[in-house]
Motif scaffolding. Structure first.
Motif, mmCIF file in Angstrom:
data_model
loop_
_atom_site.group_PDB
_atom_site.id
_atom_site.type_symbol
_atom_site.label_atom_id
_atom_site.label_comp_id
_atom_site.label_asym_id
_atom_site.label_seq_id
_atom_site.Cartn_x
_atom_site.Cartn_y
_atom_site.Cartn_z
ATOM 1 N N ALA A 31 0.262 0.789 -7.805
ATOM 2 C CA ALA A 31 -0.005 0.824 -6.358
ATOM 3 C C ALA A 31 -0.418 -0.534 -5.809
ATOM 4 O O ALA A 31 0.074 -0.955 -4.758
ATOM 5 C CB ALA A 31 -1.103 1.842 -6.065
ATOM 6 N N PHE A 32 -1.310 -1.211 -6.505
ATOM 7 C CA PHE A 32 -1.851 -2.479 -6.016
ATOM 8 C C PHE A 32 -1.113 -3.634 -6.683
ATOM 9 O O PHE A 32 -1.646 -4.337 -7.537
ATOM 10 C CB PHE A 32 -3.359 -2.544 -6.264
ATOM 11 C CG PHE A 32 -4.103 -1.392 -5.632
ATOM 12 C CD1 PHE A 32 -4.162 -1.265 -4.255
ATOM 13 C CD2 PHE A 32 -4.711 -0.434 -6.405
ATOM 14 C CE1 PHE A 32 -4.829 -0.199 -3.666
ATOM 15 C CE2 PHE A 32 -5.384 0.637 -5.829
ATOM 16 C CZ PHE A 32 -5.444 0.750 -4.454
ATOM 17 N N SER A 33 0.128 -3.802 -6.274
ATOM 18 C CA SER A 33 0.993 -4.808 -6.885
ATOM 19 C C SER A 33 0.524 -6.225 -6.556
ATOM 20 O O SER A 33 -0.285 -6.441 -5.654
ATOM 21 C CB SER A 33 2.429 -4.614 -6.405
ATOM 22 O OG SER A 33 2.484 -4.741 -4.993
ATOM 23 N N ASN A 34 1.050 -7.176 -7.298
ATOM 24 C CA ASN A 34 0.655 -8.578 -7.127
ATOM 25 C C ASN A 34 0.958 -9.121 -5.732
ATOM 26 O O ASN A 34 0.315 -10.057 -5.282
ATOM 27 C CB ASN A 34 1.359 -9.461 -8.169
ATOM 28 C CG ASN A 34 0.847 -9.193 -9.561
ATOM 29 O OD1 ASN A 34 -0.265 -8.719 -9.746
ATOM 30 N ND2 ASN A 34 1.673 -9.481 -10.556
ATOM 31 N N ASP A 35 1.954 -8.551 -5.058
ATOM 32 C CA ASP A 35 2.305 -9.074 -3.743
ATOM 33 C C ASP A 35 1.634 -8.330 -2.588
ATOM 34 O O ASP A 35 1.876 -8.636 -1.431
ATOM 35 C CB ASP A 35 3.827 -9.084 -3.552
ATOM 36 C CG ASP A 35 4.448 -7.703 -3.626
ATOM 37 O OD1 ASP A 35 3.787 -6.766 -4.098
ATOM 38 O OD2 ASP A 35 5.610 -7.574 -3.209
ATOM 39 N N LEU A 36 0.761 -7.353 -2.886
ATOM 40 C CA LEU A 36 0.019 -6.645 -1.853
ATOM 41 C C LEU A 36 -1.284 -7.397 -1.597
ATOM 42 O O LEU A 36 -2.142 -7.489 -2.468
ATOM 43 C CB LEU A 36 -0.273 -5.208 -2.285
ATOM 44 C CG LEU A 36 -1.046 -4.337 -1.303
ATOM 45 C CD1 LEU A 36 -0.293 -4.180 0.016
ATOM 46 C CD2 LEU A 36 -1.327 -2.971 -1.914
ATOM 47 N N VAL A 37 -1.408 -7.950 -0.394
ATOM 48 C CA VAL A 37 -2.570 -8.775 -0.052
ATOM 49 C C VAL A 37 -3.777 -7.874 0.187
ATOM 50 O O VAL A 37 -3.681 -6.854 0.873
ATOM 51 C CB VAL A 37 -2.280 -9.619 1.207
ATOM 52 C CG1 VAL A 37 -3.493 -10.455 1.594
ATOM 53 C CG2 VAL A 37 -1.069 -10.506 0.975
ATOM 54 N N TYR A 38 -4.896 -8.238 -0.390
ATOM 55 C CA TYR A 38 -6.126 -7.472 -0.213
ATOM 56 C C TYR A 38 -7.157 -8.287 0.538
ATOM 57 O O TYR A 38 -7.048 -9.511 0.653
ATOM 58 C CB TYR A 38 -6.690 -7.018 -1.566
ATOM 59 C CG TYR A 38 -7.041 -8.131 -2.524
ATOM 60 C CD1 TYR A 38 -8.252 -8.801 -2.438
ATOM 61 C CD2 TYR A 38 -6.149 -8.506 -3.524
ATOM 62 C CE1 TYR A 38 -8.573 -9.814 -3.322
ATOM 63 C CE2 TYR A 38 -6.459 -9.525 -4.407
ATOM 64 C CZ TYR A 38 -7.673 -10.169 -4.300
ATOM 65 O OH TYR A 38 -7.984 -11.186 -5.182
ATOM 66 N N THR A 39 -8.159 -7.606 1.061
ATOM 67 C CA THR A 39 -9.305 -8.223 1.699
ATOM 68 C C THR A 39 -10.457 -8.160 0.718
ATOM 69 O O THR A 39 -10.646 -7.148 0.053
ATOM 70 C CB THR A 39 -9.683 -7.456 2.985
ATOM 71 O OG1 THR A 39 -8.615 -7.562 3.909
ATOM 72 C CG2 THR A 39 -10.939 -8.004 3.608
ATOM 73 N N ILE A 40 -11.210 -9.231 0.616
ATOM 74 C CA ILE A 40 -12.391 -9.230 -0.256
ATOM 75 C C ILE A 40 -13.584 -8.801 0.587
ATOM 76 O O ILE A 40 -13.839 -9.370 1.649
ATOM 77 C CB ILE A 40 -12.638 -10.621 -0.877
ATOM 78 C CG1 ILE A 40 -11.445 -11.025 -1.733
ATOM 79 C CG2 ILE A 40 -13.936 -10.630 -1.681
ATOM 80 C CD1 ILE A 40 -11.528 -12.433 -2.282
ATOM 81 N N ALA A 41 -14.289 -7.796 0.135
ATOM 82 C CA ALA A 41 -15.438 -7.270 0.868
ATOM 83 C C ALA A 41 -16.695 -8.028 0.493
ATOM 84 O O ALA A 41 -17.386 -7.699 -0.447
ATOM 85 C CB ALA A 41 -15.613 -5.789 0.582
#
Length: 165
Positions: A133-143
């Motif tokens: 689900a959380f692939s390398n190209d899925l940008v995340y936000t750091i909390a």
């Protein structure tokens, strides 16, 4: 309970679901703070909250059924397969199976989340699903405090436009 029934009409049917592990810990507290912040920004977000006489199952079903997008609070144990059929593992699986877009918020040490312990049945399905689900190209936000989620205002406002009746 009566309180949640009074509040439910405030959440339009289509919403962004905030998905997190409910362990009564600091992560849950911070997730609820982010939820409140997003509501204050005008985002139609839903997070499971139950009172006496209510069930996590009914609230989770409501959240999943009307979800058009999901925010995943990616703590170290996010997505772990537990005995509960209403877990973050089930929520993420539902989002994947129904092509629901999700925005990951990195809370844990590792991304994608890797559970420190096996699933309840001794397997590793939680970590395996997270890797997909959380692939390398899925940008995340750091909390890192509440200001981190504010960087997603424009994205969330665009999502919110799709939520209007």
């Amino acid at each position: 309970g009566i309180a949640s029934e009074l509040l439910k009409p405030l959440v339009r049917a289509s919403h962004v679901l905030m998905s997190a592990r409910f362990l009564g810990d600091t992560t849950e507290k911070r997730a609820r703070e982010i939820y409140s912040e997003l509501r204050a920004l005008g985002v139609n977000v839903f997070m499971v909250e139950v009172g006496p006489g209510e069930t996590f199952g009914d609230e989770t079903n409501f959240g999943l059924y009307y979800m058009v997008a999901m925010i995943a609070i990616c703590s170290d144990n996010y997505g772990q397969k537990t005995k509960s059929p209403y877990s973050s593992h089930a929520e993420l699986k539902y989002a994947i199976q129904n092509w629901i877009p999700f925005i990951p918020v990195k809370f844990g040490e590792k991304y994608p989340p890797e559970q420190p312990h096996s699933d309840f049945d001794g397997g590793n399905k939680g970590t395996e699903q997270n890797k997909l689900a959380f692939s390398n190209d899925l940008v995340y936000t750091i909390a890192i405090g509440l200001h981190a989620i504010r960087t997603q205002r424009s994205v969330l406002r665009k999502l919110n436009r799709h939520l209007k009746d």
